[in-house]
Design a protein around this motif. Structure first.
Motif, mmCIF file in Angstrom:
data_model
loop_
_atom_site.group_PDB
_atom_site.id
_atom_site.type_symbol
_atom_site.label_atom_id
_atom_site.label_comp_id
_atom_site.label_asym_id
_atom_site.label_seq_id
_atom_site.Cartn_x
_atom_site.Cartn_y
_atom_site.Cartn_z
ATOM 1 N N PRO A 151 0.815 -1.235 0.000
ATOM 2 C CA PRO A 151 0.000 0.000 0.000
ATOM 3 C C PRO A 151 0.837 1.269 0.000
ATOM 4 N N HIS A 152 1.965 1.290 0.733
ATOM 5 C CA HIS A 152 2.774 2.508 0.796
ATOM 6 C C HIS A 152 3.535 2.770 -0.500
ATOM 7 N N ALA A 153 3.566 1.770 -1.413
ATOM 8 C CA ALA A 153 4.312 1.928 -2.666
ATOM 9 C C ALA A 153 3.405 2.148 -3.871
ATOM 10 N N VAL A 154 2.105 2.233 -3.646
ATOM 11 C CA VAL A 154 1.164 2.500 -4.738
ATOM 12 C C VAL A 154 1.462 3.873 -5.339
ATOM 13 N N HIS A 155 1.368 3.967 -6.646
ATOM 14 C CA HIS A 155 1.675 5.223 -7.338
ATOM 15 C C HIS A 155 0.760 6.351 -6.864
ATOM 16 N N GLN A 156 1.374 7.455 -6.506
ATOM 17 C CA GLN A 156 0.623 8.648 -6.126
ATOM 18 C C GLN A 156 0.318 9.524 -7.333
ATOM 19 N N ILE A 157 1.214 9.502 -8.300
ATOM 20 C CA ILE A 157 0.959 10.211 -9.569
ATOM 21 C C ILE A 157 0.447 9.146 -10.533
ATOM 22 N N LYS A 158 -0.842 9.182 -10.839
ATOM 23 C CA LYS A 158 -1.520 8.050 -11.464
ATOM 24 C C LYS A 158 -1.629 8.129 -12.982
ATOM 25 N N GLU A 159 -1.267 9.242 -13.585
ATOM 26 C CA GLU A 159 -1.496 9.416 -15.018
ATOM 27 C C GLU A 159 -0.828 8.335 -15.851
ATOM 28 N N GLY A 160 0.436 8.037 -15.551
ATOM 29 C CA GLY A 160 1.165 7.091 -16.382
ATOM 30 C C GLY A 160 0.492 5.738 -16.446
ATOM 31 N N SER A 161 0.250 5.118 -15.308
ATOM 32 C CA SER A 161 -0.365 3.791 -15.293
ATOM 33 C C SER A 161 -1.804 3.830 -15.798
ATOM 34 N N SER A 162 -2.531 4.894 -15.493
ATOM 35 C CA SER A 162 -3.930 4.993 -15.950
ATOM 36 C C SER A 162 -4.012 5.041 -17.465
ATOM 37 N N LYS A 163 -3.173 5.849 -18.091
ATOM 38 C CA LYS A 163 -3.166 5.930 -19.552
ATOM 39 C C LYS A 163 -2.671 4.611 -20.162
ATOM 40 N N ALA A 164 -1.702 3.969 -19.515
ATOM 41 C CA ALA A 164 -1.219 2.680 -20.007
ATOM 42 C C ALA A 164 -2.347 1.655 -19.993
ATOM 43 N N ILE A 165 -3.150 1.657 -18.946
ATOM 44 C CA ILE A 165 -4.275 0.719 -18.854
ATOM 45 C C ILE A 165 -5.233 0.901 -20.017
ATOM 46 N N GLU A 166 -5.565 2.144 -20.340
ATOM 47 C CA GLU A 166 -6.472 2.409 -21.462
ATOM 48 C C GLU A 166 -5.926 1.825 -22.762
ATOM 49 N N LEU A 167 -4.653 2.022 -22.994
ATOM 50 C CA LEU A 167 -4.052 1.559 -24.245
ATOM 51 C C LEU A 167 -3.923 0.036 -24.286
ATOM 52 N N TYR A 168 -3.544 -0.581 -23.149
ATOM 53 C CA TYR A 168 -3.433 -2.038 -23.141
ATOM 54 C C TYR A 168 -4.808 -2.694 -23.295
ATOM 55 N N LYS A 169 -5.843 -2.086 -22.748
ATOM 56 C CA LYS A 169 -7.195 -2.590 -22.972
ATOM 57 C C LYS A 169 -7.546 -2.547 -24.453
ATOM 58 N N ALA A 170 -7.188 -1.453 -25.111
ATOM 59 C CA ALA A 170 -7.469 -1.327 -26.546
ATOM 60 C C ALA A 170 -6.705 -2.373 -27.347
ATOM 61 N N LEU A 171 -5.446 -2.600 -27.005
ATOM 62 C CA LEU A 171 -4.657 -3.617 -27.707
ATOM 63 C C LEU A 171 -5.253 -5.009 -27.512
ATOM 64 N N LEU A 172 -5.719 -5.291 -26.298
ATOM 65 C CA LEU A 172 -6.280 -6.607 -26.017
ATOM 66 C C LEU A 172 -7.650 -6.788 -26.652
ATOM 67 N N SER A 173 -8.353 -5.705 -26.903
ATOM 68 C CA SER A 173 -9.635 -5.820 -27.608
ATOM 69 C C SER A 173 -9.420 -6.242 -29.058
ATOM 70 N N GLU A 174 -8.243 -5.951 -29.580
ATOM 71 C CA GLU A 174 -7.903 -6.339 -30.945
ATOM 72 C C GLU A 174 -7.274 -7.729 -31.006
#
Length: 741
Positions: A151-174
């Motif tokens: 829990p203490h190592a969870v990302h506090q600046i979330k943009e990077g992982s959040s945007k990565a999730i969106e893109l990996y979801k799109a890749l996996l949909s294909e």
């Protein structure tokens, strides 16, 4: 239609004025500035890891050739991503997407879709890297980038992982069979603290390695001691350089714009960087290094290895540092004696092994060199110690130059290890190579010229003759007195599909068939042959080691090991793995604080804090310019302490540290009589543990006997009345044992 040429293939086809330096132009200066000259030339060289330089080249080409701007834009974006400029790379990929969407003439429908998918993949990686940089590096903490994410190592600046999730979801949909993207998607959710709950069910990977099982066995404390050096892949030596009884650390990064660093252990209470005082400020970075005592004066010297992975640009000099004494303030001092010792060479390498090959009581060294796809073969080298501070190169006379084993000048030696595997009194040699040719050499003794003669016995010994491998080491894993051999696989057919080792790791964790080579444990059959027991002991797993070492993390008397996984590929973010042995099986305990997902390289086991159990230091980071990370010191946190004894040898007829000597402890644990064996060496082939040997004794409270068989001299000694939980210095000359506690 215009042909779109990408990545390294494109760069290989162009003439780069800014990167025109060839290795043949490198200046081998005869004066003391030779390392600086090599460092300067390498900085301007056209090699795969000079990413900022390569990015600027493509930027220049865009201005010079605006009509094919998009061709250069893709290559430039990839280079900036490798250079660590993730935001800039993402912006460039965005710009390229706009060009592709706005210009329908440039591409066919099929090539357009393929290119857009590849851009999406690169952007996803860029955002994943951005999340790591903003959280794990810039806001670094002791749990950063270690899975399962605390829990203490969870990302506090979330943009990077959040945007990565969106893109990996799109890749996996294909493509739902894109397991690389599936693993990286799960990893991104972990960094946000939302794994497994928010991972789409169809993409969820469940694994014991991703599950928090409570108490960690280790904790990264490098940051609180100032040992969290931020750099690229490199070497580490754990050794008592100032002979005060505490293990110090020498660390490096392969980047020659950096220098070797020495940290003195302040009685287990802290650390001090004494690099400048020790004479290391001008000793340039390196990929691997190890301690020795080439002049038998009882002070640990250092061999530095350079050039590995760099192909035609890897003709860099190795360095031999002589330990010339300790100041009244307790600071050791080193002197570069490479040329005066006649050991200067510039073959690309990252591996060597010190051993007394001719049994004269002085340590010799074998250096395994790399050949690249250049049509030029680089021989490996055997330097025999001349007992006067100099060496003589005799690899051809000994049959170890490997010239007869090379094929199309591509023999890429990645690791070498030595042991007397057949117990005939002569040190033998194993060579691990990236191109697939692995060789076991038996030392047959001295020829008429007084040079050790070696014979290839690979096939007769039952060792796979063709396997693409990397890190290797001899060790007596089953405590029977005979040296066994662990070899890591370093290949996957997923490469041919444009994937990384992350694809295979994801499949392995899902219990599916993968395309990666697994590690191999060869058990010594005591008759000159070996048997593959990997599956039997639970090691038929992905051991994608760029580094690693072994020790006894729980002091139970059985050897354990830590795997520094990785690959220069930025997508290769699989965790480093830890395995403990219980006498029957290797159990994976990666999830108990060891599962660092940044690339691991040189590793060393030692009791750094002097509390009776072993800790682990590992140099982190990759090869691409921006793939940096902080080194880690994993402090042992296990509450239950087994007993131990630590032994330091002082040779007389044997070499000064007794390297290659065998220790055999007989003890009674409960009602059972038990033997524990150790060979004095620095452990694995990337990273060097101390010559001081830590022998776990389990729950035994007494030691019946300690038997020493001294390397080189063959002398044997048997000692009794040794106590547990003590440190001893034992002298070959008179067999005395002095407690250093």
């Amino acid at each position: 239609m215009r042909c779109f040429i990408t990545g390294s293939l494109f760069f290989a086809l162009i003439s780069c004025a800014a990167c025109s330096k060839k290795q043949s132009d490198f200046n081998e200066s005869a004066d003391e500035t030779y390392l600086q000259n090599f460092a300067h030339e390498l900085k301007e060289a056209n090699h795969n890891y000079n990413n900022s330089l390569r990015a600027r080249y493509f930027e220049d080409q865009m201005r010079l050739n605006p009509e094919i701007k998009h061709d250069h834009l893709f290559s430039m974006a990839k280079e900036y991503l490798k250079a660590g400029e993730s935001k800039r790379a993402i912006q460039l990929f965005d710009s390229l997407e706009q060009i592709i969407h706005s210009d329908a003439v440039l591409y066919s429908d099929n090539s357009r879709e393929n290119l857009l998918q590849e851009i999406k993949r690169q952007k996803a990686l860029g955002y994943l890297r951005l999340g790591e940089q903003e959280n794990c590096i810039m806001n670094h903490g002791h749990g950063s980038c270690i899975i399962p994410i605390a829990p203490h190592a969870v990302h506090q600046i979330k943009e990077g992982s959040s945007k990565a999730i969106e893109l990996y979801k799109a890749l996996l949909s294909e493509n739902t069979d894109d397991h690389e993207s599936k693993y990286l998607l799960n990893l991104a959710f972990m960094t946000l603290g939302t794994y497994p709950e928010q991972v789409p069910a169809e993409h969820l990977i469940t694994s014991s390695l991703f599950k928090d099982e409570g108490q960690d066995m280790v904790k990264d404390v490098a940051m609180q001691y100032g040992l969290d050096v931020n750099g690229l892949a490199g070497g580490v030596i754990a050794e008592d350089f100032n002979q005060d009884g505490f293990i110090d650390l020498m660390v490096s990064s392969w980047d020659m714009q950096t220098h070797v660093q020495l940290f003195l252990n302040l009685n287990g209470q802290g650390w001090k960087d004494v690099s400048a005082e020790a004479g290391l400020s001008n000793i340039k970075g390196n990929i691997n290094m190890m301690q020795t005592d080439f002049n038998n004066d009882g002070l640990p010297d250092v061999l530095i290895l350079r050039g590995g992975w760099l192909g035609p640009y890897g003709h860099l000099p190795n360095t031999l540092l002589e330990h010339v004494g300790i100041s009244p303030e307790g600071i050791p001092s080193f002197k570069d004696v490479t040329k005066t010792a006649n050991i200067y060479s510039t073959y690309p390498t990252q591996t060597a092994s010190w051993a007394d090959f001719n049994n004269d009581g002085w340590l010799d060294v074998y250096i395994g060199n790399e050949s690249a796809v250049t049509g030029k073969f680089n021989p490996s080298e055997l330097y025999l110690n001349q007992k006067d501070g100099t060496f003589k190169e005799v690899s051809k006379q000994a049959g170890l130059s490997l010239e007869t084993f090379q094929s199309n000048a591509q023999l890429i030696v990645k690791s070498v290890s030595t042991a007397d595997y057949n117990r005939d009194g002569w040190i033998d040699l194993f060579v691990s190579s990236r191109d697939g040719r692995n060789i076991l050499f038996k030392n047959k003794g001295l020829n008429k010229g007084g040079i050790p003669a070696f014979e290839d016995v690979t096939k007769a010994a039952g060792i796979a003759e063709f396997a693409k491998t990397f890190t290797c080491w001899f060790w007596d894993y089953n405590n029977d007195g005979w040296e066994d051999l662990l070899v890591s696989g370093f290949h996957t057919d997923a490469f041919y599909e444009g994937k990384s080792i992350s694809e295979d790791f994801a499949l392995e964790q899902q219990g599916q068939t993968h395309l990666a080579a697994t590690g191999t444990l060869y058990e010594n059959q005591k008759n000159g042959s070996f048997k593959d027991v990997s599956e039997k002991v639970g090691l038929n797993k992905i051991l994608y080691m760029m580094g690693g070492n072994f020790g006894d993390i729980n002091s139970d008397g059985w050897l354990d090991f830590y795997v520094g996984n990785g690959d220069p590929d930025l997508r290769a973010v699989i965790p480093n793995r830890m395995f403990t042995y219980n006498g029957e099986k290797f159990n994976e305990v990666t999830q108990h604080g060891f599962g660092h997902i940044q690339k691991g390289h040189g590793a060393a086991f030692a009791d750094f804090d002097h509390d009776g159990d072993q800790d682990i230091y590992m140099v982190m980071g990759g090869f691409y310019e921006g793939d940096v990370y902080q080194n880690i010191l994993l402090e042992n946190q296990m509450p239950v302490r087994n007993n131990y004894v630590e032994i330091t040898l002082r040779g007389n007829q044997s070499n000064s540290f007794g390297v290659g000597s065998q220790l055999k402890i007989v003890l009674k644990e409960g009602k059972n009589l038990r033997s524990i064996y150790r060979k004095v060496n620095s452990g694995g082939s990337f990273g060097a543990s101390s010559f001081k040997q830590h022998l776990g004794l389990g729950t035994a409270t007494t030691i019946d006997t300690l038997q020493i068989t001294w390397a080189g001299s063959g002398n044997t000694q048997t000692l009794t009345e040794l106590s547990v939980n003590q440190e001893y210095i034992i002298f070959e000359k008179d067999g005395t044992a002095i407690s250093s506690n």
